[in-house]
Design a protein around this motif. Structure first.
Motif, mmCIF file in Angstrom:
data_model
loop_
_atom_site.group_PDB
_atom_site.id
_atom_site.type_symbol
_atom_site.label_atom_id
_atom_site.label_comp_id
_atom_site.label_asym_id
_atom_site.label_seq_id
_atom_site.Cartn_x
_atom_site.Cartn_y
_atom_site.Cartn_z
ATOM 1 N N ASP A 52 8.078 -16.280 -2.731
ATOM 2 C CA ASP A 52 7.608 -16.592 -3.899
ATOM 3 C C ASP A 52 6.319 -16.930 -3.323
ATOM 4 O OD1 ASP A 52 9.992 -15.482 -4.877
ATOM 5 O OD2 ASP A 52 10.329 -17.732 -4.753
ATOM 6 N N ARG A 53 5.487 -17.009 -2.185
ATOM 7 C CA ARG A 53 4.728 -17.597 -1.981
ATOM 8 C C ARG A 53 3.207 -16.385 -1.718
ATOM 9 N NH1 ARG A 53 3.691 -20.099 3.136
ATOM 10 N NH2 ARG A 53 5.666 -21.325 2.695
ATOM 11 N N ASP A 54 2.216 -16.307 -3.057
ATOM 12 C CA ASP A 54 1.067 -15.165 -2.519
ATOM 13 C C ASP A 54 -0.055 -15.953 -3.473
ATOM 14 O OD1 ASP A 54 -0.060 -12.619 -2.031
ATOM 15 O OD2 ASP A 54 1.087 -11.931 -3.666
ATOM 16 N N THR A 55 -0.802 -16.393 -3.044
ATOM 17 C CA THR A 55 -2.043 -16.724 -3.648
ATOM 18 C C THR A 55 -3.289 -16.479 -3.539
ATOM 19 O OG1 THR A 55 -2.356 -18.582 -2.225
ATOM 20 C CG2 THR A 55 -0.925 -18.748 -4.036
ATOM 21 N N LEU A 56 -2.902 -15.092 -1.913
ATOM 22 C CA LEU A 56 -3.843 -14.541 -1.409
ATOM 23 C C LEU A 56 -4.243 -12.860 -1.772
ATOM 24 C CD1 LEU A 56 -5.843 -14.843 1.210
ATOM 25 C CD2 LEU A 56 -4.074 -13.466 2.493
ATOM 26 N N HIS A 111 -19.127 -7.160 18.985
ATOM 27 C CA HIS A 111 -19.191 -7.093 17.830
ATOM 28 C C HIS A 111 -16.858 -7.489 17.791
ATOM 29 C CE1 HIS A 111 -16.241 -6.353 14.179
ATOM 30 N NE2 HIS A 111 -17.682 -7.107 13.468
ATOM 31 N N PHE A 112 -16.966 -9.134 16.910
ATOM 32 C CA PHE A 112 -15.605 -9.406 16.726
ATOM 33 C C PHE A 112 -15.423 -10.218 15.431
ATOM 34 C CE2 PHE A 112 -12.357 -11.724 19.931
ATOM 35 C CZ PHE A 112 -10.688 -10.565 18.846
ATOM 36 N N ALA A 113 -14.219 -9.471 14.666
ATOM 37 C CA ALA A 113 -13.943 -9.977 13.551
ATOM 38 C C ALA A 113 -12.797 -10.449 13.323
ATOM 39 C CB ALA A 113 -14.202 -8.686 12.152
ATOM 40 N N MET A 114 -12.488 -11.185 12.100
ATOM 41 C CA MET A 114 -11.217 -12.351 11.357
ATOM 42 C C MET A 114 -10.977 -11.927 10.017
ATOM 43 S SD MET A 114 -12.438 -15.681 13.463
ATOM 44 C CE MET A 114 -10.091 -16.222 12.216
ATOM 45 N N LEU A 115 -9.842 -11.365 9.538
ATOM 46 C CA LEU A 115 -9.511 -10.752 8.122
ATOM 47 C C LEU A 115 -8.354 -11.657 7.660
ATOM 48 C CD1 LEU A 115 -10.834 -9.036 6.396
ATOM 49 C CD2 LEU A 115 -8.692 -7.866 7.422
ATOM 50 N N ARG A 116 -8.746 -12.797 6.765
ATOM 51 C CA ARG A 116 -7.633 -13.550 6.809
ATOM 52 C C ARG A 116 -6.341 -13.186 6.158
ATOM 53 N NH1 ARG A 116 -7.320 -18.372 1.450
ATOM 54 N NH2 ARG A 116 -5.372 -18.175 1.382
ATOM 55 N N LEU A 117 -5.421 -11.923 6.507
ATOM 56 C CA LEU A 117 -4.453 -10.791 6.117
ATOM 57 C C LEU A 117 -2.793 -11.627 5.548
ATOM 58 C CD1 LEU A 117 -4.268 -8.527 8.106
ATOM 59 C CD2 LEU A 117 -4.319 -7.656 6.132
ATOM 60 N N PHE A 118 -2.614 -12.767 5.979
ATOM 61 C CA PHE A 118 -1.864 -13.865 5.237
ATOM 62 C C PHE A 118 -2.382 -15.067 5.301
ATOM 63 C CE2 PHE A 118 -0.372 -11.028 8.628
ATOM 64 C CZ PHE A 118 0.369 -9.816 7.994
#
Length: 291
Positions: A162-166, A21-28
């Motif tokens: 000021d960037r934070d759409t995630l 198993h391997f995973a990716m998480l969009r943290l930024f």
């Protein structure tokens, strides 16, 4: 699995059994963090196969704007031979921190201390809101110490203030994901920058996605007692009884006389150079007799 805009999973199965198993998480905003790379004992090739599949996915999608991926990154223990060999080997080959960088954090679990009002006797300390100038100072410090990609990848540059759409993307998926950035100042001078990461327990792998990051820009006059009291204020402000803490640079704790639990390496890949990595990986796979 139902929210591919923030998470991807890759598995290797045989006869209905998951072997790797391997995973990716969009943290930024533009960075996906690879995590939980695992294979069953005596199934080393399964671990390599899921690494290969994850890499092929990135190869096929990173040029698409909709994929929201400019960097890939990952944490690993400095004594873990596999990532040190694979990822460290690529870092040595390219020998350019603007293509592939590795930075080390010292990790501790910090227990908040009661503040009794006596902590202000060595100067006027402040735990305040981050300002653009603070991030400019952090960036200048990091360029001298490392020159790598970490600050760009984790949204700690002046341009990202000021960037934070995630966070909204996570909220639409039913998850909590917040980053609170603060500055520690003494007599008006920046000493450190703090990033308090808050996520749901289901997204908290090895307490790395839920860790607070401390970037010490100026260690002069920022000793053990100051560290403990300022981090206690962070704990009080955000209602944290204990803080999984990642400290950069990792030698700060040693200099301050604070024992650390372990070290983590944080690697970041600039996907403008992904072809170089794929060539390296295919060569590695051939030597490992996977391809």
């Amino acid at each position: 699995t139902a929210h591919p805009s923030i998470a991807r999973h890759f598995i290797h199965m045989e006869q209905g059994k998951i072997l790797g198993h391997f995973a990716m998480l969009r943290l930024f905003e533009k960075t996906w963090v690879n995590h939980h790379h695992a294979a069953l004992p005596n199934k080393r090739k399964s671990g390599l196969l899921v690494l290969d599949r994850l890499s092929e996915y990135i190869n096929d999608t990173h040029i698409l704007h909709s994929a929201q991926i400019r960097y890939t990154a990952g944490y690993y223990r400095t004594e873990n031979k596999f990532p040190v060999s694979v990822f460290g080997g690529f870092a040595k080959r390219v020998n350019n921190p603007k293509i592939y960088s590795i930075d080390d954090f010292a990790a501790i679990t910090f227990q908040g201390l009661p503040t009794n009002g006596e902590w202000d006797d060595s100067g006027r300390w402040e735990l305040g809101r981050i300002r653009r100038g603070d991030l400019e100072d952090l960036q200048g410090f990091y360029e001298k110490v490392s020159g790598g990609l970490m600050l760009e990848a984790i949204d700690m540059t002046p341009e990202s203030i000021d960037r934070d759409t995630l966070s909204a993307e996570y909220a639409r998926a039913g998850f909590r994901r917040e980053i609170h950035r603060m500055a520690i100042r003494k007599n008006g001078e920046l000493k450190a920058v703090v990033a308090v990461n808050c996520t749901d327990i289901g997204l908290n792998f090895s307490e790395l996605t839920n860790a607070t990051q401390l970037f010490v820009v100026d260690s002069n006059g920022f000793g053990k007692r100051d560290f403990e009291l300022m981090m206690s204020l962070v704990a009080v402000k955000f209602g944290l009884g204990r803080i999984p803490l990642l400290v950069y640079p990792c030698d700060y704790l040693t200099k301050a006389g604070i024992p650390s639990d372990r070290n983590y390496s944080f690697d970041v890949m600039n996907l403008d150079y992904w072809d170089d990595y794929m060539n390296y990986l295919r060569e590695f796979m051939r030597k490992a007799k996977v391809r």
